[in-house]
Design a protein around this motif. Sequence first.
Motif, PDB file in Angstrom:
ATOM      1  N   LEU A 280     -34.372 -40.590  51.737  1.00  0.00           N
ATOM      2  CA  LEU A 280     -35.723 -40.379  52.244  1.00  0.00           C
ATOM      3  C   LEU A 280     -36.464 -39.321  51.433  1.00  0.00           C
ATOM      4  CD1 LEU A 280     -35.479 -40.320  56.154  1.00  0.00           C
ATOM      5  CD2 LEU A 280     -36.615 -42.042  54.741  1.00  0.00           C
ATOM      6  N   THR A 281     -37.709 -39.626  51.109  1.00  0.00           N
ATOM      7  CA  THR A 281     -38.674 -38.653  50.624  1.00  0.00           C
ATOM      8  C   THR A 281     -39.927 -38.842  51.482  1.00  0.00           C
ATOM      9  OG1 THR A 281     -39.473 -40.220  48.948  1.00  0.00           O
ATOM     10  CG2 THR A 281     -37.798 -38.624  48.252  1.00  0.00           C
TER      11      THR A 281
ATOM     12  N   LEU B  74     -32.413 -33.552  46.728  1.00  0.00           N
ATOM     13  CA  LEU B  74     -33.475 -34.086  45.872  1.00  0.00           C
ATOM     14  C   LEU B  74     -33.564 -33.356  44.539  1.00  0.00           C
ATOM     15  CD1 LEU B  74     -36.426 -34.690  48.375  1.00  0.00           C
ATOM     16  CD2 LEU B  74     -34.573 -36.228  47.712  1.00  0.00           C
ATOM     17  N   ASN B  75     -32.941 -32.187  44.442  1.00  0.00           N
ATOM     18  CA  ASN B  75     -33.004 -31.420  43.194  1.00  0.00           C
ATOM     19  C   ASN B  75     -31.812 -31.708  42.278  1.00  0.00           C
ATOM     20  OD1 ASN B  75     -34.364 -29.182  41.616  1.00  0.00           O
ATOM     21  ND2 ASN B  75     -32.333 -28.283  41.868  1.00  0.00           N
ATOM     22  N   CYS B  76     -30.615 -31.531  42.786  1.00  0.00           N
ATOM     23  CA  CYS B  76     -29.426 -31.717  41.937  1.00  0.00           C
ATOM     24  C   CYS B  76     -28.815 -33.101  42.059  1.00  0.00           C
ATOM     25  CB  CYS B  76     -28.377 -30.649  42.234  1.00  0.00           C
ATOM     26  SG  CYS B  76     -27.604 -30.785  43.880  1.00  0.00           S
ATOM     27  N   GLY B  77     -29.177 -33.861  43.089  1.00  0.00           N
ATOM     28  CA  GLY B  77     -28.659 -35.206  43.269  1.00  0.00           C
ATOM     29  C   GLY B  77     -27.274 -35.278  43.871  1.00  0.00           C
TER      30      GLY B  77
ATOM     31  N   GLN C 149     -36.246 -28.389  52.901  1.00  0.00           N
ATOM     32  CA  GLN C 149     -37.185 -29.016  51.963  1.00  0.00           C
ATOM     33  C   GLN C 149     -36.502 -29.994  51.002  1.00  0.00           C
ATOM     34  OE1 GLN C 149     -39.358 -24.776  51.623  1.00  0.00           O
ATOM     35  NE2 GLN C 149     -40.299 -26.302  50.290  1.00  0.00           N
ATOM     36  N   GLY C 150     -35.537 -30.740  51.526  1.00  0.00           N
ATOM     37  CA  GLY C 150     -34.856 -31.758  50.736  1.00  0.00           C
ATOM     38  C   GLY C 150     -33.819 -31.229  49.780  1.00  0.00           C
ATOM     39  N   CYS C 151     -33.541 -29.931  49.841  1.00  0.00           N
ATOM     40  CA  CYS C 151     -32.607 -29.301  48.901  1.00  0.00           C
ATOM     41  C   CYS C 151     -31.341 -28.826  49.613  1.00  0.00           C
ATOM     42  CB  CYS C 151     -33.255 -28.093  48.227  1.00  0.00           C
ATOM     43  SG  CYS C 151     -34.610 -28.499  47.111  1.00  0.00           S
ATOM     44  N   CYS C 152     -30.230 -28.820  48.879  1.00  0.00           N
ATOM     45  CA  CYS C 152     -29.015 -28.190  49.368  1.00  0.00           C
ATOM     46  C   CYS C 152     -29.213 -26.673  49.342  1.00  0.00           C
ATOM     47  CB  CYS C 152     -27.818 -28.598  48.513  1.00  0.00           C
ATOM     48  SG  CYS C 152     -27.887 -28.007  46.799  1.00  0.00           S
TER      49      CYS C 152
ATOM     50  N   ARG D 191     -40.869 -36.348  56.501  1.00  0.00           N
ATOM     51  CA  ARG D 191     -40.843 -35.297  55.489  1.00  0.00           C
ATOM     52  C   ARG D 191     -39.759 -34.259  55.761  1.00  0.00           C
ATOM     53  NH1 ARG D 191     -46.012 -32.449  52.573  1.00  0.00           N
ATOM     54  NH2 ARG D 191     -44.849 -31.797  50.722  1.00  0.00           N
ATOM     55  N   SER D 192     -39.561 -33.895  57.017  1.00  0.00           N
ATOM     56  CA  SER D 192     -38.536 -32.903  57.324  1.00  0.00           C
ATOM     57  C   SER D 192     -37.132 -33.472  57.161  1.00  0.00           C
ATOM     58  CB  SER D 192     -38.714 -32.351  58.743  1.00  0.00           C
ATOM     59  OG  SER D 192     -38.370 -33.325  59.709  1.00  0.00           O
ATOM     60  N   SER D 193     -37.040 -34.787  56.936  1.00  0.00           N
ATOM     61  CA  SER D 193     -35.742 -35.436  56.730  1.00  0.00           C
ATOM     62  C   SER D 193     -35.539 -35.843  55.279  1.00  0.00           C
ATOM     63  CB  SER D 193     -35.625 -36.662  57.639  1.00  0.00           C
ATOM     64  OG  SER D 193     -35.793 -36.304  58.995  1.00  0.00           O
ATOM     65  N   GLU D 194     -36.319 -35.272  54.362  1.00  0.00           N
ATOM     66  CA  GLU D 194     -36.130 -35.564  52.946  1.00  0.00           C
ATOM     67  C   GLU D 194     -34.715 -35.183  52.522  1.00  0.00           C
ATOM     68  OE1 GLU D 194     -40.182 -35.316  50.462  1.00  0.00           O
ATOM     69  OE2 GLU D 194     -39.510 -33.370  51.199  1.00  0.00           O
ATOM     70  N   GLY D 195     -34.107 -36.034  51.705  1.00  0.00           N
ATOM     71  CA  GLY D 195     -32.752 -35.809  51.238  1.00  0.00           C
ATOM     72  C   GLY D 195     -31.689 -36.449  52.136  1.00  0.00           C
ATOM     73  N   TYR D 196     -32.112 -37.026  53.254  1.00  0.00           N
ATOM     74  CA  TYR D 196     -31.186 -37.762  54.114  1.00  0.00           C
ATOM     75  C   TYR D 196     -31.079 -39.192  53.610  1.00  0.00           C
ATOM     76  CZ  TYR D 196     -31.101 -34.069  57.686  1.00  0.00           C
ATOM     77  OH  TYR D 196     -30.909 -32.885  58.356  1.00  0.00           O
TER      78      TYR D 196
END
Length: 264
Positions: free
Chosen positions: A7-8, A49-52, A60-63, A253-258
């Motif tokens: 999700l993004t 979303l940053n390192c994959g 914010q989608g980041c670890c 949006r708050s679930s980015e990276g899921y």
Amino acid sequence: MTYQGVLTKMQTEFGNPIQYYIVFENSFLNVNQILNKEITINFEGYQCLNCGKKKKIFRQGCCYDCFYSSPAVGDWIMKPELSTAHLGIADRDLDYESKVQLQPHIVYLALSSEVKVGVTRKTQVPTRWIDQGAEKALSVVEVPNRYLAGITEVALKNHFADKTNWRKMLTNDISTIDLIEEKSKLQNWLPPDVQEFFYLDKNDLYEMHYPVLEYPKKINSLSLDKTPSFKGRLMGIKGQYLIFNDGTVFNVRSSEGYVVSLSL
């Protein structure tokens, strides 16, 4: 039919109504086309979303590690007044920060629950306002960098809210306020360095119309960490939220990276 991926935030097209798209690596879904249909959301994991890497999402989608190292999520993102690229001073990466901070920014008034003040890059108009679920929005000033926008927002926060009441926004409990009239009151509140960028007679008022069949009276926020599988009938899309028939709302949006699968 099933769509699967990371999700993004939903991509949008300004129109009447606004068009929404969930975009995965190998497919996309026009969400407007599934209004009044049942959708199942299944949580399948995480992907930063940053390192994959398949690491738990922190913010914010980041670890955790990327959130504290990536220049894309520095403190100046949420607090523009902390921007320093105009001084040639790096926070985490001056090249990245210069590209983002040293470009035209808009300070605006938006009506999403009550009147709020905010900052966005000029290139993000009207996307930023759509993402916030604003019914109307109006530019106050256009300045050449993020720092000037930030100190303007700080000054105006003494007179306007700086956050959206998302519950009021999603139940359509919106104040009736004339943004152009509100703009006419604020020139003397602007910092001295920003006064030259204020144009009282330049009023580019935007009005947003969202694809909502029915607004809920009460809402319950869906967390995939607590509820890894959810099924409901989609009744609307507003801001970055999906609104379902039982009052459940899902903030994409708050679930980015899921990593999720969406079954129709």
